[in-house]
Design a protein around this motif. Structure first.
Motif, short mmCIF file in Angstrom:
data_model
loop_
_atom_site.label_atom_id
_atom_site.label_comp_id
_atom_site.label_asym_id
_atom_site.label_seq_id
_atom_site.Cartn_x
_atom_site.Cartn_y
_atom_site.Cartn_z
N PRO A 3 -61.69 -70.52 -25.44
CA PRO A 3 -62.20 -70.46 -24.06
C PRO A 3 -61.91 -69.14 -23.37
CG PRO A 3 -61.04 -72.54 -24.47
CD PRO A 3 -60.77 -71.64 -25.64
N SER A 4 -60.93 -68.38 -23.86
CA SER A 4 -60.57 -67.11 -23.20
C SER A 4 -61.65 -66.05 -23.34
CB SER A 4 -59.26 -66.58 -23.78
OG SER A 4 -59.38 -66.31 -25.17
N VAL A 5 -62.56 -66.18 -24.33
CA VAL A 5 -63.61 -65.17 -24.51
C VAL A 5 -64.82 -65.45 -23.64
CG1 VAL A 5 -62.84 -64.86 -26.89
CG2 VAL A 5 -64.79 -66.33 -26.42
N VAL A 6 -64.85 -66.58 -22.99
CA VAL A 6 -65.98 -66.95 -22.14
C VAL A 6 -65.86 -66.23 -20.79
CG1 VAL A 6 -67.19 -68.85 -21.02
CG2 VAL A 6 -66.18 -69.17 -23.28
N SER A 7 -66.98 -65.71 -20.31
CA SER A 7 -66.99 -64.99 -19.03
C SER A 7 -68.29 -65.31 -18.29
CB SER A 7 -66.85 -63.48 -19.26
OG SER A 7 -67.92 -62.99 -20.07
N LEU A 8 -68.43 -64.72 -17.11
CA LEU A 8 -69.61 -64.92 -16.28
C LEU A 8 -70.36 -63.61 -16.14
CD1 LEU A 8 -68.09 -67.11 -13.42
CD2 LEU A 8 -69.40 -67.91 -15.38
N ASP A 9 -71.70 -63.70 -16.10
CA ASP A 9 -72.47 -62.49 -15.84
C ASP A 9 -72.63 -62.32 -14.33
OD1 ASP A 9 -74.29 -64.37 -15.08
OD2 ASP A 9 -75.85 -63.80 -16.52
N THR A 10 -73.41 -61.33 -13.93
CA THR A 10 -73.56 -61.03 -12.51
C THR A 10 -74.25 -62.15 -11.75
OG1 THR A 10 -75.63 -59.87 -13.03
CG2 THR A 10 -73.61 -58.55 -12.89
N GLU A 11 -74.99 -63.01 -12.43
CA GLU A 11 -75.68 -64.13 -11.79
C GLU A 11 -74.88 -65.42 -11.89
OE1 GLU A 11 -79.54 -64.36 -13.48
OE2 GLU A 11 -80.21 -62.43 -12.67
N GLY A 12 -73.69 -65.36 -12.45
CA GLY A 12 -72.84 -66.55 -12.53
C GLY A 12 -73.08 -67.41 -13.74
N LEU A 24 -72.60 -68.75 -17.49
CA LEU A 24 -71.50 -68.81 -18.45
C LEU A 24 -71.98 -68.24 -19.78
CD1 LEU A 24 -68.58 -70.03 -18.47
CD2 LEU A 24 -69.57 -72.00 -19.64
N GLY A 25 -71.19 -67.33 -20.37
CA GLY A 25 -71.63 -66.72 -21.61
C GLY A 25 -70.51 -66.01 -22.35
N VAL A 26 -70.90 -65.34 -23.44
CA VAL A 26 -69.97 -64.62 -24.31
C VAL A 26 -70.49 -63.21 -24.51
CG1 VAL A 26 -69.02 -64.48 -26.64
CG2 VAL A 26 -69.12 -66.69 -25.47
N LYS A 27 -69.58 -62.21 -24.47
CA LYS A 27 -69.95 -60.81 -24.71
C LYS A 27 -69.73 -60.49 -26.18
CE LYS A 27 -68.86 -59.36 -20.01
NZ LYS A 27 -67.98 -58.57 -19.13
N THR A 28 -70.72 -59.83 -26.78
CA THR A 28 -70.67 -59.48 -28.19
C THR A 28 -70.98 -58.00 -28.36
OG1 THR A 28 -73.02 -59.97 -28.56
CG2 THR A 28 -71.46 -61.82 -28.76
N VAL A 29 -70.80 -57.51 -29.59
CA VAL A 29 -71.11 -56.12 -29.92
C VAL A 29 -72.13 -56.12 -31.04
CG1 VAL A 29 -70.20 -53.93 -30.75
CG2 VAL A 29 -68.82 -55.34 -29.23
N ASN A 30 -73.23 -55.37 -30.85
CA ASN A 30 -74.27 -55.33 -31.89
C ASN A 30 -73.98 -54.22 -32.89
OD1 ASN A 30 -75.02 -52.94 -30.65
ND2 ASN A 30 -76.80 -53.81 -29.61
N ALA A 31 -74.92 -53.98 -33.79
CA ALA A 31 -74.73 -52.99 -34.85
C ALA A 31 -74.59 -51.57 -34.33
CB ALA A 31 -75.89 -53.08 -35.85
N GLU A 83 -73.53 -56.82 -25.67
CA GLU A 83 -74.60 -57.74 -25.32
C GLU A 83 -73.98 -59.03 -24.77
OE1 GLU A 83 -76.78 -58.28 -28.92
OE2 GLU A 83 -78.09 -56.56 -28.54
N PHE A 84 -74.69 -59.64 -23.81
CA PHE A 84 -74.21 -60.88 -23.18
C PHE A 84 -75.16 -62.01 -23.54
CE2 PHE A 84 -74.03 -64.03 -19.81
CZ PHE A 84 -72.67 -64.21 -19.64
N TYR A 85 -74.61 -63.12 -24.07
CA TYR A 85 -75.41 -64.28 -24.44
C TYR A 85 -74.97 -65.50 -23.61
CZ TYR A 85 -77.14 -61.87 -28.62
OH TYR A 85 -77.75 -60.99 -29.48
N PRO A 86 -75.89 -66.09 -22.84
CA PRO A 86 -75.55 -67.35 -22.15
C PRO A 86 -75.28 -68.44 -23.18
CG PRO A 86 -77.52 -66.35 -21.21
CD PRO A 86 -77.22 -65.61 -22.48
N ILE A 87 -74.32 -69.31 -22.92
CA ILE A 87 -73.93 -70.34 -23.87
C ILE A 87 -73.90 -71.71 -23.21
CG2 ILE A 87 -72.52 -68.77 -25.26
CD1 ILE A 87 -70.05 -70.06 -23.86
#
Length: 384
Positions: A312-321, A323-330, A335-339
């Protein structure tokens, strides 16, 4: 005064022509000075008009700055797995059947054959009322029936011999039907004098004593059946399509008992106050150990879903509130993905909305935003 006059007179005598007159010829030096002054004035005016009254500060040479270094973050590679999705709700254990025992006729109680808390079977006698009046009514009805039958038989015989009319036979038949109805009514009244159990169950309450008078329709007790139990839960609108009759369910009672049950009912009309739907789970309770009315937790598996296990510690909020997870692409870009959380455990959560394989930022996600370039470093993260 006398001396000055004397000197003047002496000078006059010496120069008989009188004093000389001073005369000036053209002075070239004076003309040259005029031109120099004019030239100096022109130079001053030109200097002032040029804008260089005060010496200007030298222009600063722009300093070239190096691009900032990418933020260092820790990432772990996560791969989606198949996980069972559950619907979980709090409910209440209810008896399978619960009914009030009522007197079907008025009368005095002659005997009570059971006690409160006793288990009874369907048809077992619970109490009896005084039958004296009913027995007298039954004898009268029986005699009236015999007489009506005799009259009908006589009328029928006379009609066959041509002595009686058809109207007499019809009247006799009507009188016979009335007598038969009276006999049936007294028999039913006799049955109403006996209060019996409509099904197998337990006498929960019994407000009946021998010798007291009861009126028709009066409640005299309550009979409940807790074999099996029915657990009622409320289902939110968004989860209704996940439930259907026949699904298995695990029920954990507040007493510590855990039983396996089956979904037997899913409502189709929402409660106006809560906008939720009623669902019922039938739970075996042949031993009667689990009482009705206690709280229970219901867990119903609703199918398989592909999800990622994460902390749960990796879960965050974007500017619109969201719930999602931040990742790193190649390309090392955030990148931010809503979950959506589909299952929660003590050691982590299962979420959907991510690609099948993805590098999740586990340390430093609070210092970067989507679109930024970062310097990722691999980190191990345990999961199921």
């Amino acid at each position: 005064m006398t001396t000055e006059k004397h000197d003047t007179d002496a000078a006059a005598r010496q120069d008989p022509a009188g004093p000389e007159r001073l005369e000036f010829e053209s002075d070239r030096g004076a003309s040259r000075s005029t031109w120099l002054a004019a030239l100096l004035v022109l130079l001053i005016v030109g200097w002032m008009g040029s804008g260089f009254i005060l010496p200007s500060e030298p222009e600063e040479t722009p300093v070239s700055r190096a691009d900032p270094e990418p933020v260092a973050v820790a990432v772990t590679t996560s791969t989606a797995q198949s996980v069972t999705q559950f619907f979980q709700a709090e409910g209440q254990a209810l008896p399978d059947r619960d009914t009030s025992l009522r007197a079907e006729t008025s009368g005095d109680v002659t005997e009570v054959l059971v006690t409160k808390g006793e288990d009874v079977t369907a048809g077992q006698v619970i109490a009896r009322l005084n039958s004296s009046s009913n027995e007298a009514d039954a004898r009268r009805a029986a005699e009236a029936l015999v007489q009506a039958q005799r009259e009908f038989d006589n009328a029928q015989a006379l009609l066959e011999r041509g002595v009686a009319t058809q109207d007499r036979v019809t009247e006799a038949r009507a009188a016979l039907a009335t007598a038969e109805a009276q006999v049936t009514q007294t028999e039913q009244a006799a049955e109403a004098l006996t209060i019996t159990a409509p099904f197998d169950g337990r006498i929960e309450t019994l407000d009946l004593d021998a010798g007291e008078f009861v009126s028709v329709g009066a409640d005299v007790g309550r009979l409940v059946d807790i074999t099996p139990l029915t657990v009622a839960i409320q289902v939110p609108q968004q989860s209704l399509t996940r439930l259907e009759v026949g699904q298995p369910a695990t029920v954990r009672f507040i007493t510590g008992e855990e039983r396996e049950g089956t979904v037997t009912f899913v409502g189709t009309s929402a409660a106006s106050e809560t906008r939720t739907f009623l669902a019922e789970i039938e739970v075996p309770n042949a031993d009667g150990v689990i009482p009705a009315g206690i709280s229970a937790e219901v867990i119903i598996p609703t199918g398989q879903v592909t999800a990622h296990f994460t902390s749960p510690s990796v879960v965050s909020l974007d500017t619109e509130g969201a719930l999602g997870v931040k990742t790193v692409n190649a390309d090392n870009i955030v990148e931010f993905y809503p979950i959506q959380v589909v299952k929660a455990q003590i050691d982590g959560i299962w979420v959907t909305g991510l690609p099948e394989t993805v590098d999740v930022i586990t340390v430093g996600q609070g210092f970067v935003n989507a679109g930024e370039v970062v310097a990722p470093a691999a980190q191990e993260m345990s999961g199921e």
